[in-house]
Motif scaffolding. Structure first.
Motif, PDB file in Angstrom:
ATOM      1  N   GLY A  16       0.829  -1.194   0.000  1.00 19.17           N
ATOM      2  CA  GLY A  16       0.000   0.000   0.000  1.00 19.17           C
ATOM      3  C   GLY A  16       0.868   1.251   0.000  1.00 19.17           C
ATOM      4  N   GLY A  54      -1.384  -4.444  -0.704  1.00 20.90           N
ATOM      5  CA  GLY A  54      -1.374  -4.182   0.732  1.00 20.90           C
ATOM      6  C   GLY A  54      -2.276  -3.007   1.082  1.00 20.90           C
ATOM      7  N   GLY A  55      -2.152  -2.574   2.311  1.00 17.73           N
ATOM      8  CA  GLY A  55      -3.038  -1.490   2.763  1.00 17.73           C
ATOM      9  C   GLY A  55      -2.347  -0.502   3.678  1.00 17.73           C
ATOM     10  N   GLY A  56      -1.023  -0.597   3.739  1.00 16.56           N
ATOM     11  CA  GLY A  56      -0.256   0.232   4.681  1.00 16.56           C
ATOM     12  C   GLY A  56      -0.413   1.725   4.459  1.00 16.56           C
ATOM     13  N   PHE A  59      -4.207   1.850   6.462  1.00 25.60           N
ATOM     14  CA  PHE A  59      -4.358   1.408   7.860  1.00 25.60           C
ATOM     15  C   PHE A  59      -3.536   0.162   8.129  1.00 25.60           C
ATOM     16  N   ARG A  60      -2.861   0.164   9.263  1.00 25.86           N
ATOM     17  CA  ARG A  60      -2.121  -1.027   9.707  1.00 25.86           C
ATOM     18  C   ARG A  60      -2.595  -1.387  11.105  1.00 25.86           C
ATOM     19  N   ASP A  75      -6.797  -4.989  12.524  1.00 27.02           N
ATOM     20  CA  ASP A  75      -6.427  -5.797  11.354  1.00 27.02           C
ATOM     21  C   ASP A  75      -7.558  -5.866  10.330  1.00 27.02           C
ATOM     22  N   GLY A  78      -7.469  -2.776   8.510  1.00 25.65           N
ATOM     23  CA  GLY A  78      -6.374  -2.843   7.526  1.00 25.65           C
ATOM     24  C   GLY A  78      -6.792  -3.620   6.288  1.00 25.65           C
ATOM     25  N   THR A  82      -7.130  -2.524   2.069  1.00 21.77           N
ATOM     26  CA  THR A  82      -6.585  -3.139   0.850  1.00 21.77           C
ATOM     27  C   THR A  82      -7.640  -3.173  -0.262  1.00 21.77           C
ATOM     28  N   GLY A 135      -6.575  -9.279   2.100  1.00 20.93           N
ATOM     29  CA  GLY A 135      -5.583 -10.177   2.708  1.00 20.93           C
ATOM     30  C   GLY A 135      -6.058 -11.620   2.682  1.00 20.93           C
ATOM     31  N   ASN A 136      -5.737 -12.344   3.750  1.00 22.29           N
ATOM     32  CA  ASN A 136      -6.210 -13.732   3.889  1.00 22.29           C
ATOM     33  C   ASN A 136      -7.632 -13.774   4.434  1.00 22.29           C
ATOM     34  N   GLY A 137      -8.089 -12.641   4.908  1.00 21.21           N
ATOM     35  CA  GLY A 137      -9.388 -12.602   5.579  1.00 21.21           C
ATOM     36  C   GLY A 137      -9.264 -12.835   7.073  1.00 21.21           C
ATOM     37  N   ASP A 138      -8.048 -13.003   7.561  1.00 22.26           N
ATOM     38  CA  ASP A 138      -7.819 -13.276   8.986  1.00 22.26           C
ATOM     39  C   ASP A 138      -6.892 -12.240   9.596  1.00 22.26           C
ATOM     40  N   PHE A 141      -2.319 -11.528  10.244  1.00 18.57           N
ATOM     41  CA  PHE A 141      -1.514 -11.857   9.060  1.00 18.57           C
ATOM     42  C   PHE A 141      -1.190 -10.567   8.326  1.00 18.57           C
ATOM     43  N   THR A 143      -0.355  -8.894   4.179  1.00 20.93           N
ATOM     44  CA  THR A 143      -0.615  -9.184   2.772  1.00 20.93           C
ATOM     45  C   THR A 143       0.586  -9.890   2.127  1.00 20.93           C
TER      46      THR A 143
HETATM   47  N1  UDP Z   1      -4.122  -7.646   7.352  1.00 17.25           N
HETATM   48  C1  UDP Z   1      -4.605  -8.703   8.115  1.00 17.25           C
HETATM   49  N2  UDP Z   1      -4.655  -9.964   7.561  1.00 17.25           N
HETATM   50  C2  UDP Z   1      -4.213 -10.218   6.299  1.00 17.25           C
HETATM   51  C3  UDP Z   1      -3.690  -9.150   5.547  1.00 17.25           C
HETATM   52  C4  UDP Z   1      -3.657  -7.881   6.090  1.00 17.25           C
HETATM   53  O1  UDP Z   1      -4.998  -8.526   9.253  1.00 17.25           O
HETATM   54  O2  UDP Z   1      -4.294 -11.377   5.860  1.00 17.25           O
HETATM   55  C5  UDP Z   1      -4.178  -6.268   7.896  1.00 17.25           C
HETATM   56  C6  UDP Z   1      -3.048  -5.923   8.860  1.00 17.25           C
HETATM   57  O3  UDP Z   1      -3.557  -5.074   9.847  1.00 17.25           O
HETATM   58  C7  UDP Z   1      -2.098  -5.146   7.963  1.00 17.25           C
HETATM   59  C8  UDP Z   1      -3.045  -4.398   7.067  1.00 17.25           C
HETATM   60  O4  UDP Z   1      -4.109  -5.321   6.844  1.00 17.25           O
HETATM   61  O5  UDP Z   1      -1.288  -4.273   8.702  1.00 17.25           O
HETATM   62  C9  UDP Z   1      -2.474  -3.936   5.753  1.00 17.25           C
HETATM   63  O6  UDP Z   1      -1.731  -4.958   5.145  1.00 17.25           O
HETATM   64  P1  UDP Z   1      -0.119  -4.899   5.043  1.00 17.25           P
HETATM   65  O7  UDP Z   1       0.452  -4.311   6.299  1.00 17.25           O
HETATM   66  O8  UDP Z   1       0.336  -6.245   4.647  1.00 17.25           O
HETATM   67  O9  UDP Z   1       0.057  -3.858   3.858  1.00 17.25           O
HETATM   68  P2  UDP Z   1       1.409  -3.371   3.141  1.00 17.25           P
HETATM   69  O10 UDP Z   1       2.494  -3.282   4.176  1.00 17.25           O
HETATM   70  O11 UDP Z   1       1.734  -4.369   2.095  1.00 17.25           O
HETATM   71  O12 UDP Z   1       1.003  -2.049   2.556  1.00 17.25           O
END
Ligand code: UDP
Length: 241
Positions: A16, A54-56, A59-60, A75, A78, A82, A135-138, A141, A143
């Motif tokens: 993200g 991703g979704g960073g 929101f994280r 989560d 987050g 995405t 994401g995985n839906g959980d 975890f 992305t």
């Molecule tokens: N997330 C989650 N389960 C997943 C994938 C993502 O809970 O299977 C949430 C988690 O809070 C994560 C946010 O979604 O911080 C954004 O994803 P990620 O941090 O992987 O995004 P990226 O760093 O790739 O932008």
């Protein structure tokens, strides 16, 4: 650039943050346009393309938990972020005439299709780019784990991990000009050196299933096509040769 693609089916993991470009929050549409242009080019080579976004930039969950929010709730927030990114990519691809389908691991039927493995394969076979969101839906975890899991279960030839740096270096090349780039590493080396390219869950899933990872800089125009055509830019993480 001509030649036969090295890969038949690829999964591209885009953070993200990358989609946010120079912004602190949200989507940089110039980046979206750049990314979809590059995807169109490899799609035109006949390569089947999956995207995990991703979704960073929105929101994280882990960061929000530090501020006092319930971790699992964060989560889920987050994961919803995405989906916003996925819709921007889908729109960008469609504007270029590339058929794309967003599939989500959390059902929201008015917005996107649910993720169903066999249906995702069917879309790919019909020449559609598949964007995997939610994401995985959980919770708990990332992305990156989604990218590893889907690359394995959808029998991709490679997981391409887009980063800001054009591969894995001995040290941070921004801070240490003497840092050198690894052309190839095996999974255990990445784990043992504590290289922060993917979280360990994602990395071990790739290791256990022999899924090669190419770490490269997507934001340099033409790089995606170069990797697909077998140009050895970036760093390959794979089982020892
Ligand atoms: N997330 C989650 N389960 C997943 C994938 C993502 O809970 O299977 C949430 C988690 O809070 C994560 C946010 O979604 O911080 C954004 O994803 P990620 O941090 O992987 O995004 P990226 O760093 O790739 O932008």
């Amino acid at each position: 650039m001509a030649g036969e693609p090295r890969y038949r089916r690829i999964l591209l993991k885009l953070s993200g943050e990358a989609l946010g470009g120079s912004r602190d929050y949200g989507i940089d549409f110039a980046v979206v346009r750049d990314v979809v242009r590059q995807i169109k080019r490899v799609h035109e080579l006949g390569v089947q393309v999956l995207l995990v976004i991703g979704g960073g930039n929105i929101f994280r969950g882990r960061d929000a938990a530090k501020g006092g929010l319930d971790r699992a709730t964060g989560d889920y927030m987050g994961m919803l972020g995405t989906v916003i990114n996925a819709l921007a990519l889908q729109d960008g691809l469609e504007k270029l005439g590339v058929a794309a389908r967003t599939m989500t691991a959390i059902q929201m039927n008015q917005v996107a299709e649910p993720y169903i493995r066999r249906r995702a394969v069917r879309h790919l076979e019909k020449g559609r780019v598949v964007i995997l969101a939610g994401g995985n839906g959980d919770p708990y975890f990332t992305t990156d784990t989604t990218a590893a899991l889907r690359a394995v279960e959808l029998e991709c030839d490679v997981l391409m991990k887009a980063t800001k740096v054009d591969g894995i270096y001995t040290a941070d090349p921004v801070r240490d000009p003497s840092a050198t780039k690894f052309r190839r590493l095996d999974y255990m080396e990445v784990l043992n050196r504590g290289i922060d390219v993917m979280d360990n869950t994602a990395l071990t899933l790739c290791m256990d299933n022999g899924m090669p990872i190419v770490v490269f800089d997507l934001l340099k125009e033409g790089n995606l096509e170069r990797v697909v055509l077998g140009d050895e830019i970036g760093t390959l993480v794979a089982t020892p040769a």
